[in-house]
Design a protein around this motif. Structure first.
Motif, PDB file in Angstrom:
ATOM      1  N   ILE A   1       8.477 -21.664 -16.075  1.00  0.00           N
ATOM      2  CA  ILE A   1       8.724 -21.102 -14.842  1.00  0.00           C
ATOM      3  C   ILE A   1       9.849 -20.332 -14.670  1.00  0.00           C
ATOM      4  CG2 ILE A   1       7.853 -22.753 -12.997  1.00  0.00           C
ATOM      5  CD1 ILE A   1      10.860 -23.719 -12.855  1.00  0.00           C
TER       6      ILE A   1
ATOM      7  N   ALA B   1       9.011  -4.856 -17.284  1.00  0.00           N
ATOM      8  CA  ALA B   1       7.521  -4.684 -16.944  1.00  0.00           C
ATOM      9  C   ALA B   1       6.935  -3.367 -17.548  1.00  0.00           C
ATOM     10  CB  ALA B   1       7.252  -4.606 -15.551  1.00  0.00           C
ATOM     11  N   ILE B   2       7.758  -2.402 -17.436  1.00  0.00           N
ATOM     12  CA  ILE B   2       7.555  -0.993 -18.132  1.00  0.00           C
ATOM     13  C   ILE B   2       7.210  -0.993 -19.654  1.00  0.00           C
ATOM     14  CG2 ILE B   2       8.372   1.535 -18.725  1.00  0.00           C
ATOM     15  CD1 ILE B   2       9.957   0.873 -15.968  1.00  0.00           C
TER      16      ILE B   2
ATOM     17  N   ILE C   1       2.220 -15.079 -22.203  1.00  0.00           N
ATOM     18  CA  ILE C   1       1.036 -15.476 -22.073  1.00  0.00           C
ATOM     19  C   ILE C   1       0.226 -14.426 -22.812  1.00  0.00           C
ATOM     20  CG2 ILE C   1      -0.821 -15.815 -20.559  1.00  0.00           C
ATOM     21  CD1 ILE C   1       1.121 -16.788 -18.511  1.00  0.00           C
ATOM     22  N   ILE C   2       0.571 -13.062 -22.482  1.00  0.00           N
ATOM     23  CA  ILE C   2      -0.266 -12.172 -22.995  1.00  0.00           C
ATOM     24  C   ILE C   2      -0.092 -11.839 -24.546  1.00  0.00           C
ATOM     25  CG2 ILE C   2      -0.626  -9.565 -23.156  1.00  0.00           C
ATOM     26  CD1 ILE C   2       0.321  -9.368 -20.203  1.00  0.00           C
TER      27      ILE C   2
ATOM     28  N   LEU D   1       7.510 -13.794 -18.741  1.00  0.00           N
ATOM     29  CA  LEU D   1       6.704 -15.067 -18.862  1.00  0.00           C
ATOM     30  C   LEU D   1       5.154 -14.397 -19.055  1.00  0.00           C
ATOM     31  CD1 LEU D   1       7.279 -17.697 -18.722  1.00  0.00           C
ATOM     32  CD2 LEU D   1       6.419 -17.799 -16.135  1.00  0.00           C
ATOM     33  N   GLY D   2       4.991 -13.491 -18.334  1.00  0.00           N
ATOM     34  CA  GLY D   2       3.536 -12.978 -18.141  1.00  0.00           C
ATOM     35  C   GLY D   2       3.271 -12.347 -19.842  1.00  0.00           C
TER      36      GLY D   2
ATOM     37  N   ALA E   1      10.369 -13.707 -14.793  1.00  0.00           N
ATOM     38  CA  ALA E   1       8.747 -13.882 -14.332  1.00  0.00           C
ATOM     39  C   ALA E   1       7.898 -12.783 -15.221  1.00  0.00           C
ATOM     40  CB  ALA E   1       8.611 -13.376 -12.908  1.00  0.00           C
ATOM     41  N   VAL E   2       8.361 -11.606 -15.217  1.00  0.00           N
ATOM     42  CA  VAL E   2       7.642 -10.612 -16.026  1.00  0.00           C
ATOM     43  C   VAL E   2       7.399 -11.023 -17.521  1.00  0.00           C
ATOM     44  CG1 VAL E   2       7.159  -8.084 -16.586  1.00  0.00           C
ATOM     45  CG2 VAL E   2       8.323  -8.905 -14.494  1.00  0.00           C
TER      46      VAL E   2
END
Lengths: 153, 333, 506
Positions: C323, C45-46, C337-338, C333-334, C330-331
């Motif tokens: 999924i 995430a970071i 998309i970005i 996956l984000g 999960a991160v």
């Protein structure tokens, strides 16, 4: 050992009691679409309290053995615990980094009897490195106090 | 003052002072890292958008201090909202909201509301679509609804069709209850933790239908595994792939529409200059091609709004949620 | 077909820039994995916002390498300080830490890293050749199947511990009760929060583990007046080679761990239960079950193989179904998309360069990763030479940082201290900690899956038996639950002597 065992069993029963009370509030029944919110916590707590009662009785019937901790043992344990507790309390006021510096300094100097030459660089260096790593590099915020606010964080 | 303006030199001094002072006052800028709170877990729609904003800001150098994204998902987002509520007057804390801004306090009784926060900007509105598995025979919403009414979901207990959704007493269940009440039928509602998980359970036929956001199901749709039947909005989605999906009104004759807020709020009593800076900042983000692409891909409705317009929308929606949840029996007893 | 694509992928993964990204990612990941509380998910995430300016393939290589690094790094503090850097390293502490205290930290670390690599490699090969097929199997898992799996994990652990069975039971129940605190997602009600905001997020597993294992162990150590006995740890790379000579002996454990890990990981189930299950099975099948928990190398091999196999397998649902198989995924996956990619079933067809570049980078990343961490084994082992009075406050500060980072919440640091005292008291009173931790991990997942299933079946329990997959798993789980009852009877019937009383569990 015996007293500690008994006290632990009683404390656990008290916790179980809390869980029981809240479960009753939420409802412990079995609705049309499965159990209500309190169903599982309720039965878990019931079984746990029953087990604690049995443990309590078991321990009572057993003769007392060696004490839970000796006077000699409890010293160093408390020497770790109380400064750590004080440091955590201090974090609410001065933030994690300053509290960590004070705690490390205190422990290394007064418990570990290290020389100031070793204590000061470590007690200041570790929080500074941590600050650089977390606040600046990884952008993970830690609790901060007036010092960091003054530095613009 | 009069004394000062009597001489040319005095005039000059005043002018210099004004010139120097004006930009300082107007251009409030963040002086600390900005804490961006997400009242939801990692990987969800709100999380994605918040991280996208942080990323775009980084990429185009739109902020002098970094944005620190923090997830506080506990208690259906209550943890995040209460955290921001406690930061009165703070100019460096903002929060992204989804429908739990309304649903969580109404359902759990946790004491917060949007009135506690400072509205900054609405960025987009998320659509909802009724989906079924592509292997089922239902080509239209009407056919599926008839099956639900006739209890024809054969694999299920008593033929009762199952609706999967995210969480309990949140947007998915609100929509489900609206459908039930408008059409006089009954679903078995199964709550899951996240939208992606819901759609996969639809593909795996563990549920019969869902009301997922477009972005959560779009890849499975394109792979031919799920089928969209109707959009819960007053008009069709104007994007190329999506415009063939009828609205619920067209498909079923009842008007059920629901949109989810993707907006930003600030800490309570945030200084006015700071709010202005964030509004400008978010407008710049909103205008980047990266953000536009994201909206298009997820079929989100572009809906930038600030100030009174934003507040009015939020007020109306709070009322709407209270009504809908009261009708559905979802308010805290 | 798989091979051809793989070669295509290698052409993308083995460019200097992408290899460089892998090295950077692994270095950062190992650091993040070492710091308790900061997991792969945080790390990814970071770094995510920094990846916008990169080509997507390089970006995902950076992020996945960070993830591999975190998987490797999680074992380091488990072995050295009894503090699991990551949830799936909890089982590694059971034998890794005793080994380190006996001066065999280097051996334990080598075994951990090597097993991680073996597990990862196994999963990568399976992903390379069977990804689409496995995705279809993953789809068959609904709530009843998930519940059956949780049941199986738990049953594999039951009956392993010795000691007072009542205390084991209490330990399990505490775990489940703590897991129930917070929001009940099925009804949306708050449970056991008593009106306190701080309790709404429940008790985080990693905070409990840092306290129970890490702080608790420090208290026990100072009480005994001991320092960490790391001074006699050997300081050269010979230890790696020597340990490698021993490891092939455990080939069965490697195979079993890889299968368990992959099977648990390729659908959202998780690396943590996999590591526990693998440990439990290794102990069951071992001839020296009594040595487990006291410093048995096999007890390090089993959980690490499974954890890393599961960690890699968690990428599969992300790529094929869109999924996430783990919070880290999960991160990521984000991120997909970005970057403008659409995760899901079509990714393999539409972006073969991305997918196969990623898969190839799993090979290169893990090979680079294992070589890097192994090279540092002597260095890690040498950390234990630092005087105890310096190490103790340092560890406590790092534990506090880690506990805070999980939810950015001060209350978690207090929980850490409280759990530390609880860990100390429980250990002295023979309340086993492992069942508590396992229950805390599984409690939430198991209860949700159970209640979702019951809603689906309108309250009838037969749903777990009538669906083929869940029926089969449930049957195996019930068998394991009954095993402690059957075993004495079976032994008598075969005329075998009664077993020696089982040793107690950590």
């Amino acid at each position: 050992m015996r007293v500690a065992d008994l006290v632990t069993a009683v404390v656990l029963m008290a916790l179980g009691g809390l869980a029981l009370g809240d479960s009753l509030r939420l409802g412990i029944g079995w609705g049309t679409d499965g159990p209500q919110s309190g169903f599982f916590p309720f039965w878990l707590a019931v079984i746990m309290n029953a087990a604690c009662v049995v443990i309590f009785v078991q321990v009572l019937r057993r003769p007392a053995t060696k004490p839970f901790v000796s006077r000699r043992q409890i010293g160093p344990v408390l020497a770790v615990l109380w400064p750590a507790t004080a440091a955590v309390a201090l974090m609410h006021v001065v933030g994690l980094y300053v509290a960590a510096a004070l705690y490390m300094g205190f422990y290394m100097r007064w418990v570990g009897h290290n020389r100031w030459r070793a204590v000061i660089p470590l007690a200041i260096g570790v929080p500074v490195v941590a600050f650089l790593v977390f606040e600046m590099w990884f952008l993970v915020p830690m609790p901060k106090g007036p010092l960091e606010a003054w530095l613009g964080y | 003052m009069t004394h000062l303006t009597r001489t040319p030199l005095g005039w000059l001094t005043l002018l210099v002072l004004l010139v120097a002072a004006t930009p300082v006052q107007a251009a409030w800028e963040p002086t600390k890292p900005i804490e961006f709170v997400i009242p939801a877990g990692t990987g969800g729609g709100a999380d994605q958008m918040a991280r996208l904003i942080a990323g775009i800001a980084e990429k185009h150098k739109l902020t002098p201090r970094p944005i620190i994204v923090v997830n506080k998902a506990g208690g259906a987002g209550a943890e995040g909202f209460l955290h921001v509520k406690g930061k009165k007057g703070d100019a460096h804390t903002i929060i992204i909201t989804l429908s739990n801004l309304f649903t969580t306090p109404l359902h759990t009784g946790v004491p917060f509301s949007w009135h506690d926060l400072t509205p900054i900007a609405r960025l987009a509105l998320d659509q909802f679509i009724l989906w079924v598995n592509a292997e089922t025979p239902y080509k239209t919403a009407r056919e599926y609804i008839n099956a639900v009414k006739g209890k024809q979901c054969k694999e299920r207990e008593g033929g009762q069709c199952i609706m999967g959704g995210t969480g309990s007493a949140q947007e998915d269940q609100i929509i489900t209850i609206q459908l039930e009440q408008a059409l006089g039928l009954k679903f078995t509602y199964v709550p899951f933790k996240g939208g992606g998980e819901v759609c996969v359970n639809l593909v795996g036929k563990h549920v019969d239908s869902t009301v997922n956001n477009p972005i959560e199901c779009v890849s499975h749709w394109r792979a031919g595994r799920v089928r969209p039947l109707a959009v819960f909005d007053t008009a069709r989605i104007p994007e190329a792939d999506w415009k063939d999906i009828p609205t619920v009104k067209e498909a079923l004759g009842v008007d059920i529409h629901y949109l989810m807020l993707r907006g930003i709020f600030g800490a309570p009593d945030m200084p006015k200059e700071a709010v202005e800076w964030y509004v400008g900042f978010l407008k710049k983000i909103y205008d980047t091609p990266d953000f536009k692409d994201y909206l298009k891909q997820g079929a989100l409705k572009p809906a930038f709004a600030t100030g009174a317009e934003y507040v009015k929308w939020v007020e109306e929606n709070e009322k709407l949620h209270r009504e809908l949840m009261a009708k559905g029996g979802l308010l805290k007893k | 077909m798989g091979l051809e694509n793989l070669f295509f992928g290698f052409q993308i993964a083995i460019t200097p820039f992408n290899l460089f990204m892998a090295v950077v990612g692994i270095t950062l990941g190992t650091i993040i994995g070492v710091l308790p509380g900061l997991g792969g998910a945080n790390g990814v995430a970071i770094l995510l916002p920094l990846t916008f300016t990169m080509p997507p393939t390089s970006a995902i290589i950076l992020l996945t390498s960070l993830y591999w690094g975190a998987l490797f790094g999680g074992a380091i503090t488990s072995v050295l300080f009894n503090i699991p850097g990551e949830p799936w390293s909890v089982a590694t502490t059971f034998d890794g830490y005793p080994l380190a205290r006996q001066g065999q930290g280097g051996q334990a670390l080598t075994a951990a890293f090597t097993s991680s690599f073996v597990g990862a490699f196994f999963s990568i090969v399976l992903i390379t050749f069977f990804a689409p097929l496995l995705a279809e199997i993953a789809l068959k898992f609904g709530p009843p199947e998930f519940f059956a799996i949780q049941l199986l994990t738990f049953s594999s652990f039951v009956g392993l511990g010795g000691g007072n069975p009542l205390k084991s039971l209490v330990s399990i129940l505490i775990g489940f009760i703590l897991a129930a605190a917070g929001l009940d997602i099925v009804t949306g009600q708050l449970r056991m929060t008593f009106g306190f905001t701080e309790l709404m997020k429940g008790f985080d597993f990693i905070v409990a583990v840092i306290g129970l294992f890490g702080i608790g162990e420090i208290l026990l150590t100072v009480e005994e007046g001991l320092s960490f006995r790391g001074a006699n740890a050997r300081m050269n790379l010979r230890v790696v080679l020597d340990t490698w000579k021993v490891l092939p002996r455990y080939w069965r454990t490697f195979v079993r761990g890889s299968f368990i890990g992959f099977w648990m990981g390729f659908k959202p189930g998780g690396a943590t239960p996999a590591s526990f299950m693998s440990y439990a099975f290794a102990k069951r099948f071992s001839k020296h079950a009594d040595r487990f928990g006291k410093g048995e190398l096999e007890g390090v091999v089993a959980p690490e193989t499974a954890a890393h196999a599961a960690g890699v397998a968690a990428m599969l649902p992300m790529l094929t179904l869109g999924i996430p198989g783990s919070p880290t995924a999960a991160v990521m996956l984000g991120g997909l998309i970005i970057w403008g990619l659409q995760p899901g079933p079509l990714l393999f067809k539409e972006k073969p360069d991305f997918v196969w570049g990623l898969i190839a980078s799993m090979y290169t990343g893990n090979i680079i990763g294992v070589l890097m961490v192994l090279a540092f084994v002597p260095f890690f082992a040498a950390i234990l030479r630092v005087p105890f009075a310096i190490l103790t406050p340092l560890i406590i500060v790092l534990c506090a940082i880690g506990s805070y980072a999980v939810h950015n919440s001060m209350i978690d640091i207090w929980y850490m201290l409280i759990f530390g005292v609880v860990g100390y008291v429980f250990k002295k009173l023979d309340y086993p900690l492992a069942p508590l931790v396992l229950a805390l991990v599984l409690g939430d997942l198991a209860e949700n899956a159970l209640r979702q299933s019951l809603i689906m079946s309108q309250g009838t329990m037969t749903i777990f038996l009538t669906r083929p997959i869940s029926g089969a798993i449930t049957a195996v789980a019930i068998f394991f639950f009954l095993l402690p009852l059957i075993t004495p009877w079976w032994r008598r019937w075969r005329g075998l002597p009664a077993p020696a009383p089982a040793p107690r569990e950590t």
